[in-house]
Structure formats: structure tokens, C-alpha cells
Write a protein that holds these residues in place. Structure first.
Motif, PDB file in Angstrom:
ATOM      1  N   LYS A 258       0.824  -1.199   0.000  1.00  0.00           N
ATOM      2  CA  LYS A 258       0.000   0.000   0.000  1.00  0.00           C
ATOM      3  C   LYS A 258       0.868   1.263   0.000  1.00  0.00           C
ATOM      4  CE  LYS A 258      -4.519  -0.849   0.199  1.00  0.00           C
ATOM      5  NZ  LYS A 258      -5.481  -0.191  -0.729  1.00  0.00           N
ATOM      6  N   GLU A 260       0.598   4.070   1.517  1.00  0.00           N
ATOM      7  CA  GLU A 260      -0.085   4.807   2.588  1.00  0.00           C
ATOM      8  C   GLU A 260       0.749   5.949   3.145  1.00  0.00           C
ATOM      9  OE1 GLU A 260      -3.124   1.463   4.364  1.00  0.00           O
ATOM     10  OE2 GLU A 260      -1.099   1.546   5.192  1.00  0.00           O
ATOM     11  N   CYS A 261       2.063   5.743   3.226  1.00  0.00           N
ATOM     12  CA  CYS A 261       2.888   6.825   3.758  1.00  0.00           C
ATOM     13  C   CYS A 261       3.076   7.904   2.696  1.00  0.00           C
ATOM     14  CB  CYS A 261       4.242   6.293   4.220  1.00  0.00           C
ATOM     15  SG  CYS A 261       5.331   5.765   2.884  1.00  0.00           S
ATOM     16  N   SER A 265       3.117   7.459  -1.462  1.00  0.00           N
ATOM     17  CA  SER A 265       1.998   8.072  -2.166  1.00  0.00           C
ATOM     18  C   SER A 265       2.498   9.074  -3.207  1.00  0.00           C
ATOM     19  CB  SER A 265       1.073   8.772  -1.167  1.00  0.00           C
ATOM     20  OG  SER A 265      -0.022   9.352  -1.823  1.00  0.00           O
ATOM     21  N   ASN A 297      -4.514   2.251  -4.685  1.00  0.00           N
ATOM     22  CA  ASN A 297      -3.515   3.056  -3.991  1.00  0.00           C
ATOM     23  C   ASN A 297      -2.367   2.163  -3.527  1.00  0.00           C
ATOM     24  OD1 ASN A 297      -2.529   5.566  -3.000  1.00  0.00           O
ATOM     25  ND2 ASN A 297      -3.155   4.995  -0.923  1.00  0.00           N
ATOM     26  N   ALA A 298      -1.802   1.418  -4.470  1.00  0.00           N
ATOM     27  CA  ALA A 298      -0.814   0.409  -4.116  1.00  0.00           C
ATOM     28  C   ALA A 298       0.189   0.204  -5.241  1.00  0.00           C
ATOM     29  CB  ALA A 298      -1.516  -0.913  -3.802  1.00  0.00           C
TER      30      ALA A 298
END
Length: 427
Positions: A258, A260-261, A265, A297-298
Motif C-alpha cells: 500500500k 499509505e505513507c 503516495s 492506492n498500491a
């Protein structure tokens, strides 16, 4: 049991494309598609990285990919079939020496109309890649090189393989093609073309043909042809009847991380390379690749290791945690430090069906059986063209017309009259 004109074994993307075009070439023929999985594309098609490019060395591979992707793009743009196509490009990170070694290949593919652009190490550093690693003691011990060049190929990208599969299946069902899922083909049936009614037929001196299949749900006969499009599983069907093909299964694994950070991103959504403002499909030195999946989102991180990994068919291949930890992570984090201390949230494994002779797909007819496969990891991006050539073979045409009007001699991909250049750009 119902007899058919044609039986297609394998409902992956290549088998479906082949059946689709056989239906177009022979609209009156009765066709049956058989697959051991619960639905279409549930085998190695579903384990694909679902990316595309026409950046190949072999002219045949260029034609197959260019035609297939052109067909997909037409479906999406002109017919409104959402295939999830995003032309984000491929980005190869490499040293100067590696780039110089590719000079003859790049000159050749440029003559085929394939465009590319070169980015400097400074450009890549701005994006977030680490290019100067020669002073890193661990990197030196691992034999890793600096990245001096980013070779960007714009006519490439990602798509959703499951959407292409759904398109083919829906069109085939509308055309009256029969499907049998959860049906395992245990063997192929051999019979003499002119039976004599003698027990134990066929004998070696008879003219033998493949006349059907035995399955866990009974036997099914094909009046005309049996198509084997089972990818990595093909040898298990063909070896017992004495048809040899140079196709071997090689495990491939993909790990999902992911974004996520903030740093990941930012890396995922970059405006530098394409209109989609997404990181290109990126290949690091040593062959590890980053495939962006913006809808999730990965990143999908993959690597098909070559020497050291056996050619081995696994009935239910599973991802190996240690393969990521020790095979991918050390290299990945040297060039892309944003992945340090980030672990996969998901993973899967499948096979490449590798043509060990030249890395170009194989379409071979023998004894009323047509084998279609050996895509060496690029089946999704060549499936439609392969289906057209296999369908032309089925009806006995000397040439197949690919999407875009290009004609290919059907036997150029056969074993007996093969005329292709070996592929030198297999990822």
C-alpha cells in the motif's frame, strides 16, 4: 454426450481469444470451452501483472503486442468497453554500460517505429529514485550498479485483465458457445481417422488424430479440432500422447504494498512521465519491477527469478514470504528507499509458460490438435493476435489478418516451419 466441432481446453485469456476468433471464422461450428477452475481467467491470467508494451526485439512479438493492444484500445475508446487501460509507459532503470549494450537493440526497434526517451540520473533522483549507490557497502557486496539512465517507453501501460476476460466470455456466450467450468481434462483421446473396429485401436501404423478429451465429467468429442491453451499445464496433456513442445512453467510472484505513507503516495502519483500522472511500470536493475495500481492506492512488486528457480509446475502456487524478504527487498530498498520497513499486505503466485527456445509464442498444429501458448509472461498483451492466428490455423488459412490489417503467415509460429527472431527483451 454432445459432440462438438471444436473443443478449447483452457478458459484463460489466450483460450478465450482463440475461441472468440474461431467463432468469427466458423460461425456455424459448435464450440465447447472447458476449464478446471470455477470461472474464466482464474488460472495464471488472474496472476498476471496485467501490463502491456510493444517494446520487444523480435519483430513477431512487436506485431503480436501492437495488434492486440490496438484491439483493446479500440474496444475501450470506440466501443465503450472499460478495460482499465492506462498508458503510463515503461521505465527501465540501468547503468551506462547496460544502456550501451542495448544500442543495437534500440536501433532495431526504432526502425519498427517504437519510440523511447532517455532520462538522466538527476531526473530520476528528482522523482525519488536513489541512483548513486556505489558508495553503499551493502550494495557493493551485492554487486549492484549505479543507475545512470532511465529508458522510458511511452506506448505501454497497465490494464485490467479480468475485464478483457469478461468481454470475451460475454461475447462467446452471446454467440452460443458452451462453457464447462470445474471440469478437469485428465487426458486427450486418440483415435484412428479410419477405424477398423479392432480392439486396442489406434495402432502405431494407423493415421491417428486427437478426437476429444476425457474429463472428470465424462468424454467429449471434437469432429474437427481440439485446442490446447492451458499455459503452464500444457505439457501434462501433450507429453502423454507424444506431442513435444518447448514450453516450461516458471513460477512468478507478486507482492502488494500500500502507498499509505507520504513518500510512497508521492512516488505513486507522479506527473513527470505521462498524462495519467502515475509512476510508469518501472523495472529496476536485476529485473525487479514496480507496477502501480492507482485504483488500490498500491504497488505490485514482482520478480521472475531465472537461474536458480526450477522449471516446475505447481498445482496451486503460493507466494513465498522469504522470496520477498531475501530476494526482492534488499535490491528494492537500495534503489527505492521509500519501501524501507514497509511490508506487503497481500501476495499471489502463478506461472509463466516460457518458450525456452526463443521467447516467442507458439501455435502448432498436429494430429487435429492445435497448441496455443508459450507467451513467456506476455500472454495478456498478445492474446488477441494469438487468437486470430490460431483461428486462421483452425480453418486452414495460410495467412491470419491481425487487428490493424497486418497479415501473418500462420505457420511462422509453428514448430515445423517457424520463422521468428529470438526475443532479447524478456523482463
Amino acid at each position: 454426450m454432445k459432440d462438438y466441432d471444436c473443443i478449447v481446453v483452457g478458459a484463460g485469456i489466450v483460450g478465450l481469444a482463440t475461441a472468440y476468433h474461431i467463432r468469427r471464422e466458423a460461425p456455424e461450428d459448435k464450440i465447447l470451452i472447458i476449464d478446471k477452475f470455477e470461472g474464466p481467467g482464474f488460472g495464471d491470467t488472474s496472476k498476471s501483472a496485467a501490463a502491456f508494451r510493444e517494446f520487444f526485439y523480435s519483430k513477431m512479438n512487436v506485431l503480436l503486442a501492437r495488434s492486440t493492444i490496438g484491439f483493446y484500445q479500440d474496444l475501450q475508446k470506440k466501443q465503450g468497453v472499460d478495460l482499465g487501460i492506462k498508458q503510463i509507459g515503461y521505465l527501465f532503470l540501468m547503468s551506462n554500460s547496460r544502456f550501451e549494450s542495448l544500442a543495437p537493440i534500440l536501433k532495431k526497434i526504432s526502425s519498427e517505429g517504437i519510440e523511447y526517451k532517455v532520462y538522466s540520473s538527476e531526473d530520476l533522483e528528482e522523482v525519488g529514485f536513489r541512483t548513486h549507490i556505489s558508495t553503499d557497502e551493502e550494495a557493493e557486496l551485492m554487486g549492484l550498479e549505479n543507475v545512470d539512465i532511465g529508458l522510458f517507453v511511452p506506448r505501454a501501460g497497465i490494464l485490467k485483465a479480468e475485464n478483457i476476460v469478461k468481454f470475451y466470455e460475454l461475447e462467446l456466450k452471446r454467440a452460443g458457445v458452451d462453457f464447462m467450468y470445474r471440469t478437469k481434462v485428465t487426458s486427450l483421446i486418440l483415435e484412428p481417422r479410419k477405424p477398423m473396429g479392432i480392439p486396442e485401436e489406434p495402432f502405431p501404423w494407423q493415421d491417428i488424430r486427437v478426437s476429444g478429451v476425457k474429463t472428470n465429467r465424462g468424454e467429449f468429442r471434437a469432429k474437427k479440432k481440439v485446442i490446447v491453451a492451458t499455459g503452464a499445464w500444457s505439457e501434462s496433456l501433450l507429453n502423454p500422447i507424444g506431442i513435444g513442445i518447448p514450453i516450461r512453467p516458471k513460477k512468478r510472484q507478486i507482492f502488494v504494498i500500500k502507498a499509505e505513507c507520504g513518500d510512497l503516495s508521492k512516488l505513486l502519483r507522479i506527473s513527470k512521465f505521462n498524462e495519467e500522472k502515475i509512476l510508469p511500470f518501472t523495472i529496476l536493475p536485476r529485473g525487479i519491477y514496480l507496477r502501480p495500481e492507482p485504483d488500490e492506492n498500491a504497488f505490485w512488486i514482482g520478480y521472475a527469478d531465472k537461474i536458480g528457480r526450477a522449471y516446475l509446475l505447481e498445482e496451486n502456487p503460493q507466494p513465498e514470504e522469504e522470496f520477498y524478504t531475501y530476494g526482492i527487498y534488499p535490491v528494492l530498498t537500495k534503489y527505492v528507499p521509500q519501501f524501507i520497513d514497509v511490508r506487503p499486505i497481500n501476495a499471489w503466485a502463478g506461472h509463466y509458460d516460457v518458450n525456452v527456445i526463443d521467447g516467442v509464442p507458439l501455435i502448432h498444429e498436429e494430429a487435429d490438435l492445435i497448441f496455443v501458448g508459450g507467451s513467456s509472461g506476455s500472454g495478456v498483451m498478445k492474446a488477441d493476435a494469438l487468437g486470430r492466428i490460431a483461428a486462421a490455423t483452425y480453418v486452414g488459412k495460410e495467412y491470419a489478418e491481425l487487428y490493424g490489417g497486418i497479415k501473418v503467415k500462420t505457420k511462422d509460429l509453428s514448430l515445423t516451419e517457424r520463422k521468428v527472431e529470438p526475443e532479447k527483451l524478456i523482463i
